[in-house]
Design an enzyme around this catalytic site. Sequence first.
Site, PDB file in Angstrom:
ATOM      1  N   HIS A  32       3.613  -2.368   3.133  1.00  0.00           N
ATOM      2  CA  HIS A  32       3.604  -1.065   2.534  1.00  0.00           C
ATOM      3  C   HIS A  32       4.929  -0.884   1.942  1.00  0.00           C
ATOM      4  O   HIS A  32       6.179  -1.244   2.767  1.00  0.00           O
ATOM      5  CB  HIS A  32       3.533   0.117   3.821  1.00  0.00           C
ATOM      6  CG  HIS A  32       2.176   0.118   4.371  1.00  0.00           C
ATOM      7  ND1 HIS A  32       1.772  -1.176   5.260  1.00  0.00           N
ATOM      8  CD2 HIS A  32       1.177   0.703   4.272  1.00  0.00           C
ATOM      9  CE1 HIS A  32       0.330  -0.788   5.664  1.00  0.00           C
ATOM     10  NE2 HIS A  32       0.167   0.485   5.096  1.00  0.00           N
ATOM     11  N   HIS A  87      -5.438   9.068   0.938  1.00  0.00           N
ATOM     12  CA  HIS A  87      -5.381   8.245   2.213  1.00  0.00           C
ATOM     13  C   HIS A  87      -6.462   8.988   2.965  1.00  0.00           C
ATOM     14  O   HIS A  87      -6.266   8.751   4.123  1.00  0.00           O
ATOM     15  CB  HIS A  87      -4.005   8.043   2.815  1.00  0.00           C
ATOM     16  CG  HIS A  87      -3.919   6.692   3.430  1.00  0.00           C
ATOM     17  ND1 HIS A  87      -4.416   6.490   4.857  1.00  0.00           N
ATOM     18  CD2 HIS A  87      -3.349   5.424   3.073  1.00  0.00           C
ATOM     19  CE1 HIS A  87      -4.186   5.456   5.048  1.00  0.00           C
ATOM     20  NE2 HIS A  87      -3.596   4.715   3.918  1.00  0.00           N
ATOM     21  N   TYR A  92      -6.973   2.504   5.845  1.00  0.00           N
ATOM     22  CA  TYR A  92      -7.414   2.065   7.225  1.00  0.00           C
ATOM     23  C   TYR A  92      -8.338   0.675   7.281  1.00  0.00           C
ATOM     24  O   TYR A  92      -8.475   0.406   8.442  1.00  0.00           O
ATOM     25  CB  TYR A  92      -7.932   3.307   8.140  1.00  0.00           C
ATOM     26  CG  TYR A  92      -7.184   4.576   7.974  1.00  0.00           C
ATOM     27  CD1 TYR A  92      -5.714   4.808   8.504  1.00  0.00           C
ATOM     28  CD2 TYR A  92      -7.826   5.653   7.323  1.00  0.00           C
ATOM     29  CE1 TYR A  92      -5.184   5.791   8.392  1.00  0.00           C
ATOM     30  CE2 TYR A  92      -7.022   6.703   7.067  1.00  0.00           C
ATOM     31  CZ  TYR A  92      -5.956   6.979   7.594  1.00  0.00           C
ATOM     32  OH  TYR A  92      -5.202   8.269   7.435  1.00  0.00           O
ATOM     33  N   HIS A 136      -6.165   2.997  -3.809  1.00  0.00           N
ATOM     34  CA  HIS A 136      -6.075   3.151  -2.591  1.00  0.00           C
ATOM     35  C   HIS A 136      -6.596   4.436  -2.213  1.00  0.00           C
ATOM     36  O   HIS A 136      -6.099   5.193  -1.120  1.00  0.00           O
ATOM     37  CB  HIS A 136      -4.767   3.028  -2.197  1.00  0.00           C
ATOM     38  CG  HIS A 136      -4.446   2.584  -0.555  1.00  0.00           C
ATOM     39  ND1 HIS A 136      -5.586   2.108   0.197  1.00  0.00           N
ATOM     40  CD2 HIS A 136      -3.455   2.988   0.299  1.00  0.00           C
ATOM     41  CE1 HIS A 136      -5.122   1.845   1.294  1.00  0.00           C
ATOM     42  NE2 HIS A 136      -3.952   2.695   1.552  1.00  0.00           N
ATOM     43  N   ASP A 150       0.772  -0.945  -0.193  1.00  0.00           N
ATOM     44  CA  ASP A 150       0.070  -0.085   0.006  1.00  0.00           C
ATOM     45  C   ASP A 150       0.934   1.293  -0.010  1.00  0.00           C
ATOM     46  O   ASP A 150       1.885   1.112   0.482  1.00  0.00           O
ATOM     47  CB  ASP A 150      -0.874   0.030   1.309  1.00  0.00           C
ATOM     48  CG  ASP A 150      -2.125  -0.816   1.167  1.00  0.00           C
ATOM     49  OD1 ASP A 150      -2.022  -1.817   0.269  1.00  0.00           O
ATOM     50  OD2 ASP A 150      -2.809  -0.821   2.218  1.00  0.00           O
ATOM     51  N   ASP A 151       0.232   2.459  -0.466  1.00  0.00           N
ATOM     52  CA  ASP A 151       0.679   3.625  -0.158  1.00  0.00           C
ATOM     53  C   ASP A 151       1.770   4.082  -1.361  1.00  0.00           C
ATOM     54  O   ASP A 151       2.086   5.390  -1.104  1.00  0.00           O
ATOM     55  CB  ASP A 151       1.173   3.959   1.032  1.00  0.00           C
ATOM     56  CG  ASP A 151       0.010   3.716   2.128  1.00  0.00           C
ATOM     57  OD1 ASP A 151      -0.784   3.673   1.989  1.00  0.00           O
ATOM     58  OD2 ASP A 151       0.358   3.778   3.555  1.00  0.00           O
TER      59      ASP A 151
END
Length: 274
Positions: free
Chosen positions: A231, A142, A179, A138, A87-88
């Site tokens: 991540h 965020h 989250y 995603h 992720d991210d």
Amino acid sequence: MRIGSVLLSLLLLGGCGQVRTVPVSGERHGPEAPLPRFGTPRHFDADLLRFRLSGIQRGAAKPRLPVVPPPRQIDCRQRKCVALTFDDGPAEYTGHVLDLLAAHHARATFFLLGQMITNETQDFVRRMAAEGHEIGNHSWDHASLPGLSSDALRRELDRTQEAVRKASGVTMRLMRPPYGATNKAVDNETKQTGLAQILWAVDTLDWLNRNPKVITQRSAAAKPGDIVLMHDIHPTTVQALPRLLDELDRKGFTYVTVSELLGGTTPGKKYTNR
């Protein structure tokens, strides 16, 4: 294919065999973990090296959009499959993650933030598509999606869809709510947008416990059919990845994308494992 002596000399002079190091977060004077550019010491990938060489040749064709490999036929009812997810990104360490995955012939799924796709990182997105990885949404920045208005929620998804489509030509079919926060409004919006919601079965907590050994232990505890959350923005996760892949190799796992693992998804529906 044998590399000629002249080309090999150029490679050595140019530093292609060099290893970059990334310090472990929180360590002041500890040793640095090596991050090889072309795989791991045990899994040097000559094909990946040739791929890099072809890309740096003067006059080499550089298509605007990548050619995506055809779908693989993998039956996860018969094989020990695991879906590694990151992720991210895309960010500074994404290239190292892609190198390590390539060295193990592993495919993964990357859930990208739209705002992270820039002129400096868009080549990572193209490379993900070209090397057979899956790309998921995603959100843009965020945000916690359940707290947004319907218009703001739609913008979070649509802007990221467009950023990935512009960079790679890929239309994403999966999303991961930041989250892991979701509700009926998110269910409805993702259903209308054509996106399945992908959660996870194994949370490495690599954002909290930035310890490569701990990350490796948690990831290696995955069972067949699990989706593993990591991540690619943390150097300690990148440092854990070679050991993690070696351990899962030893256990006989096949690395698949989320869609390969699930064998198809339904927009709006939530998934944690097979």
